[in-house]
Design a protein around this motif. Structure first.
Motif, PDB file in Angstrom:
ATOM      1  N   GLY A  54       0.808  -1.213   0.000  1.00 54.48           N
ATOM      2  CA  GLY A  54       0.000   0.000   0.000  1.00 54.48           C
ATOM      3  C   GLY A  54       0.839   1.259   0.000  1.00 54.48           C
ATOM      4  O   GLY A  54       0.472   2.257  -0.633  1.00 54.48           O
ATOM      5  N   GLY A  55       1.971   1.241   0.696  1.00 58.09           N
ATOM      6  CA  GLY A  55       2.846   2.408   0.735  1.00 58.09           C
ATOM      7  C   GLY A  55       3.469   2.719  -0.604  1.00 58.09           C
ATOM      8  O   GLY A  55       3.496   3.879  -1.043  1.00 58.09           O
ATOM      9  N   VAL A  56       3.980   1.691  -1.273  1.00 55.91           N
ATOM     10  CA  VAL A  56       4.578   1.904  -2.599  1.00 55.91           C
ATOM     11  C   VAL A  56       3.529   2.429  -3.572  1.00 55.91           C
ATOM     12  O   VAL A  56       3.785   3.379  -4.337  1.00 55.91           O
ATOM     13  CB  VAL A  56       5.214   0.600  -3.117  1.00 55.91           C
ATOM     14  N   ALA A  57       2.347   1.833  -3.550  1.00 52.60           N
ATOM     15  CA  ALA A  57       1.278   2.295  -4.441  1.00 52.60           C
ATOM     16  C   ALA A  57       0.892   3.737  -4.128  1.00 52.60           C
ATOM     17  O   ALA A  57       0.656   4.546  -5.038  1.00 52.60           O
ATOM     18  CB  ALA A  57       0.059   1.378  -4.314  1.00 52.60           C
ATOM     19  N   LEU A 101      -4.916  -1.522   1.391  1.00 51.87           N
ATOM     20  CA  LEU A 101      -5.928  -0.501   1.102  1.00 51.87           C
ATOM     21  C   LEU A 101      -5.971   0.564   2.193  1.00 51.87           C
ATOM     22  O   LEU A 101      -6.154   1.754   1.921  1.00 51.87           O
ATOM     23  CB  LEU A 101      -7.301  -1.156   0.956  1.00 51.87           C
ATOM     24  N   THR A 102      -5.803   0.130   3.437  1.00 47.60           N
ATOM     25  CA  THR A 102      -5.816   1.078   4.553  1.00 47.60           C
ATOM     26  C   THR A 102      -4.606   1.997   4.513  1.00 47.60           C
ATOM     27  O   THR A 102      -4.711   3.197   4.771  1.00 47.60           O
ATOM     28  CB  THR A 102      -5.852   0.306   5.879  1.00 47.60           C
ATOM     29  N   VAL A 103      -3.454   1.432   4.206  1.00 49.72           N
ATOM     30  CA  VAL A 103      -2.199   2.198   4.178  1.00 49.72           C
ATOM     31  C   VAL A 103      -2.170   3.165   3.005  1.00 49.72           C
ATOM     32  O   VAL A 103      -1.618   4.270   3.101  1.00 49.72           O
ATOM     33  CB  VAL A 103      -1.014   1.219   4.111  1.00 49.72           C
ATOM     34  N   PHE A 160       3.599   7.449   6.288  1.00 49.21           N
ATOM     35  CA  PHE A 160       3.901   6.077   6.680  1.00 49.21           C
ATOM     36  C   PHE A 160       3.761   5.885   8.183  1.00 49.21           C
ATOM     37  O   PHE A 160       3.356   4.808   8.648  1.00 49.21           O
ATOM     38  CB  PHE A 160       5.317   5.691   6.228  1.00 49.21           C
ATOM     39  N   ARG A 161       4.115   6.914   8.949  1.00 50.09           N
ATOM     40  CA  ARG A 161       3.983   6.796  10.399  1.00 50.09           C
ATOM     41  C   ARG A 161       2.517   6.654  10.791  1.00 50.09           C
ATOM     42  O   ARG A 161       2.167   5.861  11.669  1.00 50.09           O
ATOM     43  CB  ARG A 161       4.605   8.015  11.077  1.00 50.09           C
TER      44      ARG A 161
END
Length: 258
Positions: free
Chosen positions: A72-75, A129-131, A181-182
């Motif tokens: 999710g972070g990369v996306a 999805l949440t991230v 991200f945090r």
């Protein structure tokens, strides 16, 4: 008040609350058989850790959380850069993003179970999805905060659009991205446990549900306590890594901007 004194005050309050927990259970201030003393909860936690059951469950939950956080972070970073740098991408995908953003995570799990089953793929997808949304939002904000002079200098030296995005925009946006991200880190742990509680036969979430059905209050509180300590440790570890990755940002005293 110094930072060390503020931290000591916070820990003192936590210790006072734990002492109140112990006393209220021992003296019967809470009229419930499901309110065990804090020391009994700690003993149950130590017992489950020594048997190896809890470490195995926590390891599985952390793996699913980390996989979803990465995906999710990369996306979120990639699409956030595209949103901010390519207006037609924002016009194309922004309505879909805004449509999906308000949907509560528990409401997403049942259709994903039908589509992906009960395996790890479903849980990782829910976490991803949440991230995705906090990282996307912070990435867009970070790109918009990049100084125009830096971009103009890149154009002056003939740096192409892709290289400007990778070597000028992305590093300058990193404080905002890491802030996203945090936020996503805490959400990822929560959602991973919730997904295991709703649909799954493994992980900390499933263990909590089983302990609830068995009426084992000490194990339930012990697991919740462990999750709290785990979340705190993850946050502290991320803060240390963040300070190393963007030490120049903290040196300028601009950490509050992100």
């Amino acid at each position: 008040m110094t930072s060390r004194l503020r931290n000591a005050s916070g820990f003192a309050l936590v210790l006072a609350l734990l002492l109140l927990w112990e006393v209220s259970a021992r003296l019967g201030w809470v009229a419930s058989p499901n309110w065990p003393p804090f020391t009994a909860v700690v003993a149950a936690l130590a017992r489950d850790v020594m048997t190896g059951e809890i470490p195995l469950l926590v390891g599985g939950t952390l793996w699913r959380m980390a996989a979803g956080l990465f995906a999710g972070g990369v996306a979120g970073v990639v699409l956030g850069l595209a949103f901010a740098l390519l207006p037609f991408v924002a016009r194309l995908f922004a309505p879909i993003v805004e449509l999906l953003r308000p949907i509560p995570v528990p409401a997403v799990i049942p259709p994903l179970v039908l589509f992906l089953g009960l395996d790890d793929t479903m849980k990782v997808t829910v976490v991803a999805l949440t991230v995705f949304f906090p990282v996307l939002t912070n990435t867009v904000q970070g790109v918009r905060a990049v100084e125009a002079d830096a971009l103009a200098m890149g154009r002056t030296f003939g740096i192409g659009a892709l290289r400007r995005a990778l070597f000028i925009v992305l590093p300058a946006s990193l404080p905002y991205i890491l802030a996203g991200f945090r936020i996503a880190l805490a959400l990822a742990l929560v959602v991973a446990v919730v997904a295991e509680m709703i649909a799954g036969e493994q992980g900390v979430g499933h263990y909590l549900v089983m302990m609830q059905f068995a009426g084992r209050a000490e194990e339930i509180y012990a697991t919740v306590l462990l999750l709290g300590m785990l979340g705190y440790a993850l946050n502290r570890g991320f803060l240390l890594a963040e300070r190393r990755m963007i030490h120049w940002w903290f040196a300028l005293g601009r950490q509050s901007d992100a």
